[in-house]
Design a protein around this motif. Structure first.
Motif, PDB file in Angstrom:
ATOM      1  N   ALA A  80       0.872  -1.097   0.082  1.00 55.77           N
ATOM      2  CA  ALA A  80       0.025   0.156   0.052  1.00 55.77           C
ATOM      3  C   ALA A  80       0.784   1.119  -0.087  1.00 55.77           C
ATOM      4  CB  ALA A  80      -0.862  -0.175   1.171  1.00 55.77           C
ATOM      5  N   SER A  81       2.050   1.132   0.579  1.00 59.14           N
ATOM      6  CA  SER A  81       3.101   2.257   0.469  1.00 59.14           C
ATOM      7  C   SER A  81       3.394   2.688  -0.894  1.00 59.14           C
ATOM      8  CB  SER A  81       4.200   2.123   1.424  1.00 59.14           C
ATOM      9  OG  SER A  81       4.896   1.239   1.001  1.00 59.14           O
ATOM     10  N   ALA A  82       3.637   1.622  -1.878  1.00 63.31           N
ATOM     11  CA  ALA A  82       3.942   1.921  -3.105  1.00 63.31           C
ATOM     12  C   ALA A  82       2.677   2.577  -3.839  1.00 63.31           C
ATOM     13  CB  ALA A  82       4.410   0.698  -3.771  1.00 63.31           C
ATOM     14  N   ALA A  83       1.478   2.059  -3.425  1.00 62.77           N
ATOM     15  CA  ALA A  83       0.221   2.489  -4.244  1.00 62.77           C
ATOM     16  C   ALA A  83      -0.177   3.969  -3.711  1.00 62.77           C
ATOM     17  CB  ALA A  83      -0.961   1.715  -3.989  1.00 62.77           C
ATOM     18  N   SER A  84       0.445   4.373  -2.664  1.00 60.48           N
ATOM     19  CA  SER A  84       0.185   5.720  -1.963  1.00 60.48           C
ATOM     20  C   SER A  84       0.939   6.886  -2.980  1.00 60.48           C
ATOM     21  CB  SER A  84       0.705   5.844  -0.790  1.00 60.48           C
ATOM     22  OG  SER A  84       2.057   5.573  -0.517  1.00 60.48           O
ATOM     23  N   GLN A  85       1.877   6.191  -3.878  1.00 64.47           N
ATOM     24  CA  GLN A  85       2.644   7.350  -4.656  1.00 64.47           C
ATOM     25  C   GLN A  85       1.732   7.903  -5.808  1.00 64.47           C
ATOM     26  OE1 GLN A  85       5.640   8.212  -4.721  1.00 64.47           O
ATOM     27  NE2 GLN A  85       6.225   7.187  -2.910  1.00 64.47           N
TER      28      GLN A  85
ATOM     29  N   VAL B  40      17.508 -15.832   4.805  1.00 62.91           N
ATOM     30  CA  VAL B  40      17.424 -15.091   3.414  1.00 62.91           C
ATOM     31  C   VAL B  40      16.693 -13.968   3.167  1.00 62.91           C
ATOM     32  CG1 VAL B  40      16.835 -15.921   1.190  1.00 62.91           C
ATOM     33  CG2 VAL B  40      18.064 -17.471   2.643  1.00 62.91           C
ATOM     34  N   ALA B  41      15.713 -14.053   3.970  1.00 67.65           N
ATOM     35  CA  ALA B  41      14.594 -12.864   4.025  1.00 67.65           C
ATOM     36  C   ALA B  41      15.428 -11.712   4.087  1.00 67.65           C
ATOM     37  CB  ALA B  41      13.302 -13.273   4.662  1.00 67.65           C
ATOM     38  N   LEU B  42      15.998 -11.798   5.561  1.00 66.18           N
ATOM     39  CA  LEU B  42      16.728 -10.679   6.226  1.00 66.18           C
ATOM     40  C   LEU B  42      17.885 -10.014   5.253  1.00 66.18           C
ATOM     41  CD1 LEU B  42      16.685 -11.811   9.937  1.00 66.18           C
ATOM     42  CD2 LEU B  42      15.129 -10.366   8.881  1.00 66.18           C
ATOM     43  N   TRP B  43      18.591 -11.061   4.864  1.00 65.36           N
ATOM     44  CA  TRP B  43      19.686 -10.964   3.997  1.00 65.36           C
ATOM     45  C   TRP B  43      19.294  -9.905   2.526  1.00 65.36           C
ATOM     46  CZ3 TRP B  43      24.510  -9.947   4.903  1.00 65.36           C
ATOM     47  CH2 TRP B  43      25.067 -10.826   6.005  1.00 65.36           C
ATOM     48  N   VAL B  44      18.187 -10.586   1.970  1.00 65.76           N
ATOM     49  CA  VAL B  44      17.596  -9.726   0.877  1.00 65.76           C
ATOM     50  C   VAL B  44      17.061  -8.382   1.239  1.00 65.76           C
ATOM     51  CG1 VAL B  44      15.774  -9.609  -0.868  1.00 65.76           C
ATOM     52  CG2 VAL B  44      17.209 -11.903  -0.362  1.00 65.76           C
ATOM     53  N   GLU B  45      16.558  -8.386   2.558  1.00 64.11           N
ATOM     54  CA  GLU B  45      16.074  -6.859   2.948  1.00 64.11           C
ATOM     55  C   GLU B  45      17.369  -6.042   3.252  1.00 64.11           C
ATOM     56  OE1 GLU B  45      13.650  -3.672   3.714  1.00 64.11           O
ATOM     57  OE2 GLU B  45      13.291  -5.488   2.658  1.00 64.11           O
ATOM     58  N   ILE B  46      18.352  -6.638   3.847  1.00 66.65           N
ATOM     59  CA  ILE B  46      19.393  -5.440   4.130  1.00 66.65           C
ATOM     60  C   ILE B  46      20.272  -5.211   2.836  1.00 66.65           C
ATOM     61  CG2 ILE B  46      22.071  -5.892   5.077  1.00 66.65           C
ATOM     62  CD1 ILE B  46      20.849  -7.760   7.208  1.00 66.65           C
ATOM     63  N   ALA B  47      20.128  -5.910   1.798  1.00 63.40           N
ATOM     64  CA  ALA B  47      20.763  -5.330   0.525  1.00 63.40           C
ATOM     65  C   ALA B  47      19.906  -4.535  -0.064  1.00 63.40           C
ATOM     66  CB  ALA B  47      20.850  -6.820  -0.301  1.00 63.40           C
ATOM     67  N   CYS B  48      18.562  -4.609  -0.021  1.00 59.64           N
ATOM     68  CA  CYS B  48      17.627  -3.538  -0.721  1.00 59.64           C
ATOM     69  C   CYS B  48      17.882  -2.067   0.443  1.00 59.64           C
ATOM     70  CB  CYS B  48      16.081  -4.275  -0.410  1.00 59.64           C
ATOM     71  SG  CYS B  48      16.071  -5.470  -1.552  1.00 59.64           S
ATOM     72  N   GLY B  49      17.787  -2.325   1.682  1.00 64.53           N
ATOM     73  CA  GLY B  49      17.950  -1.367   2.366  1.00 64.53           C
ATOM     74  C   GLY B  49      19.060  -0.423   2.087  1.00 64.53           C
ATOM     75  N   ALA B  50      20.436  -1.123   2.369  1.00 62.38           N
ATOM     76  CA  ALA B  50      21.449  -0.663   1.915  1.00 62.38           C
ATOM     77  C   ALA B  50      21.662   0.103   0.739  1.00 62.38           C
ATOM     78  CB  ALA B  50      22.778  -1.477   1.974  1.00 62.38           C
ATOM     79  N   THR B  51      21.220  -0.422  -0.277  1.00 61.86           N
ATOM     80  CA  THR B  51      21.275   0.151  -1.859  1.00 61.86           C
ATOM     81  C   THR B  51      20.496   1.377  -1.861  1.00 61.86           C
ATOM     82  OG1 THR B  51      21.448  -2.056  -2.648  1.00 61.86           O
ATOM     83  CG2 THR B  51      20.889  -0.248  -4.185  1.00 61.86           C
ATOM     84  N   TRP B  52      19.116   1.344  -1.163  1.00 65.88           N
ATOM     85  CA  TRP B  52      18.293   2.388  -1.047  1.00 65.88           C
ATOM     86  C   TRP B  52      19.035   3.738  -0.351  1.00 65.88           C
ATOM     87  CZ3 TRP B  52      13.392   2.658  -3.020  1.00 65.88           C
ATOM     88  CH2 TRP B  52      12.630   3.730  -2.808  1.00 65.88           C
TER      89      TRP B  52
ATOM     90  N   THR C  95       7.647   1.259  -6.003  1.00 66.53           N
ATOM     91  CA  THR C  95       7.203  -0.052  -6.307  1.00 66.53           C
ATOM     92  C   THR C  95       8.117  -1.199  -6.164  1.00 66.53           C
ATOM     93  OG1 THR C  95       5.611   1.083  -7.821  1.00 66.53           O
ATOM     94  CG2 THR C  95       5.738  -1.069  -7.895  1.00 66.53           C
ATOM     95  N   VAL C  96       9.613  -1.070  -6.867  1.00 65.80           N
ATOM     96  CA  VAL C  96      10.359  -2.098  -6.774  1.00 65.80           C
ATOM     97  C   VAL C  96      10.780  -2.569  -5.351  1.00 65.80           C
ATOM     98  CG1 VAL C  96      12.779  -2.476  -7.464  1.00 65.80           C
ATOM     99  CG2 VAL C  96      11.310  -1.528  -9.103  1.00 65.80           C
ATOM    100  N   ARG C  97      10.889  -1.472  -4.655  1.00 66.84           N
ATOM    101  CA  ARG C  97      11.343  -1.807  -3.341  1.00 66.84           C
ATOM    102  C   ARG C  97      10.155  -2.571  -2.440  1.00 66.84           C
ATOM    103  NH1 ARG C  97      12.932   2.482   1.907  1.00 66.84           N
ATOM    104  NH2 ARG C  97      13.941   0.847   3.019  1.00 66.84           N
ATOM    105  N   ALA C  98       8.830  -2.085  -2.738  1.00 68.88           N
ATOM    106  CA  ALA C  98       7.834  -2.701  -1.942  1.00 68.88           C
ATOM    107  C   ALA C  98       7.803  -4.346  -2.331  1.00 68.88           C
ATOM    108  CB  ALA C  98       6.452  -1.911  -2.244  1.00 68.88           C
ATOM    109  N   HIS C  99       7.792  -4.590  -3.813  1.00 67.54           N
ATOM    110  CA  HIS C  99       7.876  -5.999  -4.327  1.00 67.54           C
ATOM    111  C   HIS C  99       8.939  -6.658  -3.738  1.00 67.54           C
ATOM    112  CE1 HIS C  99       4.241  -6.078  -7.014  1.00 67.54           C
ATOM    113  NE2 HIS C  99       4.283  -4.731  -6.973  1.00 67.54           N
TER     114      HIS C  99
END
Length: 526
Positions: free
Chosen positions: A327-332, A461-473, A491-495
């Motif tokens: 929903a945060s991506a839809a709020s755009q 694995v879920a935590l590692w992927v989110e760490i990579a996404c957050g650091a890149t962001w 949208t990319v980050r939310a998915h």
């Protein structure tokens, strides 16, 4: 006899089309409400009939077929000598339930040779039934006139739009009418629909206080009803045409118009138009993610008694958090930039804490089970985990309240992007990374735990992927870009965030439950 019927028909049409005196409607018409709870009568007011026809509904043929079929059904009743007010009212109610888009808001039926005329209004509620001989007030005059317009025509007649007063302010109406049957068995029917807005025209300028301040070359003007105001019933709404763009809001209404409103061609602002196009193209993907979370939530609720779906209440919290991140991506797609930033931040952070906070707590539960001996085994229950998640959400809400206050008190120079300075976003990103690192530390401590379907590994694995996404962001933000203002980036980050959590947390668990049942069935068959 035929001449007499024709004369009566012409007299009935003339009576319906003639301007009526400003009578006070007594609402003596019957209603579908229970006895003793009759709805109040319609308000009397001047009606505004437009010169130009309104936009047609999406499925014109279905509307025309429905009104023709209704007129034919009434003509058959007239021919059989069974037409009366009760049967006509029942037929009108049945026609109002026709599966049309938009659904019928009112249905009118008439057979002048029998002095029969009924109008059933389903919208706005409560439903009402009006009899022509008892209620021909100004508020209903154009309904009867539209019904009479098709009497001498063989095809379906579409009426122009008109504005009529309602209890909540007023609304635009339009309809299609048809007449079927011959001679004394001829009958007419009309199906009406309510319109949210109609294109502006010169006829309504007096009601709107003058010509619209919309640039006709770059914008489209529409007239919309005003609700809750006794002084003004209509107001303008200017919207940028296709291929044009405007900073801030691409649709402006009423007092917010101010001076003349115009939009810029996309040839002069390609980046802004491309951003708007991305928002429109990505909206189905965001809503598909929300729908996916809803469906998975139903599946988890139905399988809550399965041993493979342990701590199902926590899983529901994970799904709820993923839904908030989608929903945060839809709020755009919110037009106002400042409001878009605030709503997006609330949905994103609350969803992140609910989703990944539950993942970290699940790892904590696995670690607690691993470090306790079987004789003194202590397993945190769902209620304890939910209390911790609630405390985390309360702390996040307090932080977001401070963020909202800072954004609301910021100067007008922030209206272009709608967000406060980037320091808030850096602090928020750092807090997210700290929570994820704490979860990874817990996962590492429980690395030797023997858990079914490798649950600890999938959560890590879920935590590692989110760490990579957050650091890149955060790296992109520190370089100088503002990913918080990009619909595509959100949208990319939310998915990635929500999709990874759903895949790593739920998929192995559901697959383990399916395999357990399959093996049990195979063993029972042997």
């Amino acid at each position: 006899m035929a001449a007499r019927c024709a004369a009566l028909a012409l007299a009935w049409c003339a009576c319906a089309a003639a301007p009526a005196a400003p009578l006070t409607p007594s609402a003596t018409a019957a209603s579908s409400a229970p006895p003793g709870k009759q709805p109040p009568p319609l308000r009397t007011c001047d009606t505004l009939l437009l010169r130009n026809p309104p936009p047609m509904p999406p499925h014109v043929r279905e509307h025309e077929a429905a009104v023709a079929q209704t007129a034919r059904a009434l003509a058959e009743l007239v021919e059989a000598g069974a037409a009366d007010e009760a049967r006509a009212a029942a037929l009108a109610r049945a026609a109002a339930r026709a599966p049309l888009l938009p659904p019928p808001a009112a249905v009118a039926l008439g057979a002048p040779q029998l002095h029969l005329g009924v109008l059933y209004r389903a919208d706005p509620p409560p439903p009402r039934l009006f009899i022509f001989q008892q209620n021909n007030s100004i508020a209903l005059q154009l309904f009867w006139r539209s019904l009479a317009s098709a009497w001498n025509a063989s095809a379906v007649i579409w009426s122009n739009a008109w504005f009529s007063c309602e209890e909540d302010g007023g609304s635009w109406w339009s309809g299609a009418a048809a007449a079927r049957g011959v001679g004394g068995a001829r009958a007419a029917a009309a199906i009406f629909r309510r319109l949210d807005a109609v294109p502006c025209e010169e006829t309504m300028y007096e009601w709107l206080g003058g010509p619209p301040p919309c640039d006709p070359a770059t914008t489209e003007c529409r007239a919309v009803p005003v609700f809750g105001s006794s002084e003004r019933r209509l107001e303008y709404e200017c919207e940028c045409r296709a291929g044009y763009w405007r900073a801030g809001r691409w649709r402006v209404r009423g007092a917010a118009l101010g001076a003349r409103l115009s939009c810029v061609s996309c040839a002069l602002a390609p980046a802004e138009c491309e951003s708007q196009a991305h928002r429109e193209a990505l909206m189905p993907a965001n809503f598909a993610g929300i729908l996916l979370c809803f469906v998975i939530g139903i599946i988890i609720f139905k399988k809550r008694k399965c041993k493979a779906v342990a701590m199902w209440t926590v899983l529901e919290v994970v799904i709820f958090g993923a839904m908030l991140m989608y929903a945060s991506a839809a709020s755009q797609f919110i037009a106002q930039a400042r409001l878009r930033c605030i709503v997006g931040a609330w949905l994103r952070e609350l969803g992140f804490v609910a989703c990944y906070g539950s993942v970290v707590l699940r790892l904590w539960v696995l670690l607690a089970e691993f470090r306790t001996r079987k004789a003194h085994r202590w397993t945190p229950k769902d209620a304890e985990v939910l209390r911790v998640v609630g405390a985390m959400l309360a702390g996040c809400a307090c932080y977001l309240a401070a963020f909202t206050a800072t954004t609301a008190c910021a100067g007008d120079e922030l209206d272009a992007v709608g967000c406060v300075r980037a320091a808030w976003h850096h602090v928020t990103g750092a807090a997210e990374l700290l929570l994820l690192i704490a979860g990874m530390r817990t996962a590492h401590a429980a690395r030797n735990a023997n858990v079914p379907f490798q649950e600890r590994t999938w959560l890590a694995v879920a935590l590692w992927v989110e760490i990579a996404c957050g650091a890149t962001w955060r790296l992109v933000a520190m370089v100088g870009h503002a990913p918080e203002t990009s619909a595509l980036a959100a949208t990319v980050r939310a998915h990635l965030s929500a999709g990874t959590a759903l895949a790593c947390v739920l998929a192995p668990r559901l697959w383990h439950g399916y395999r357990t049942r399959s093996l049990a069935q195979e063993a029972s068959n042997k």
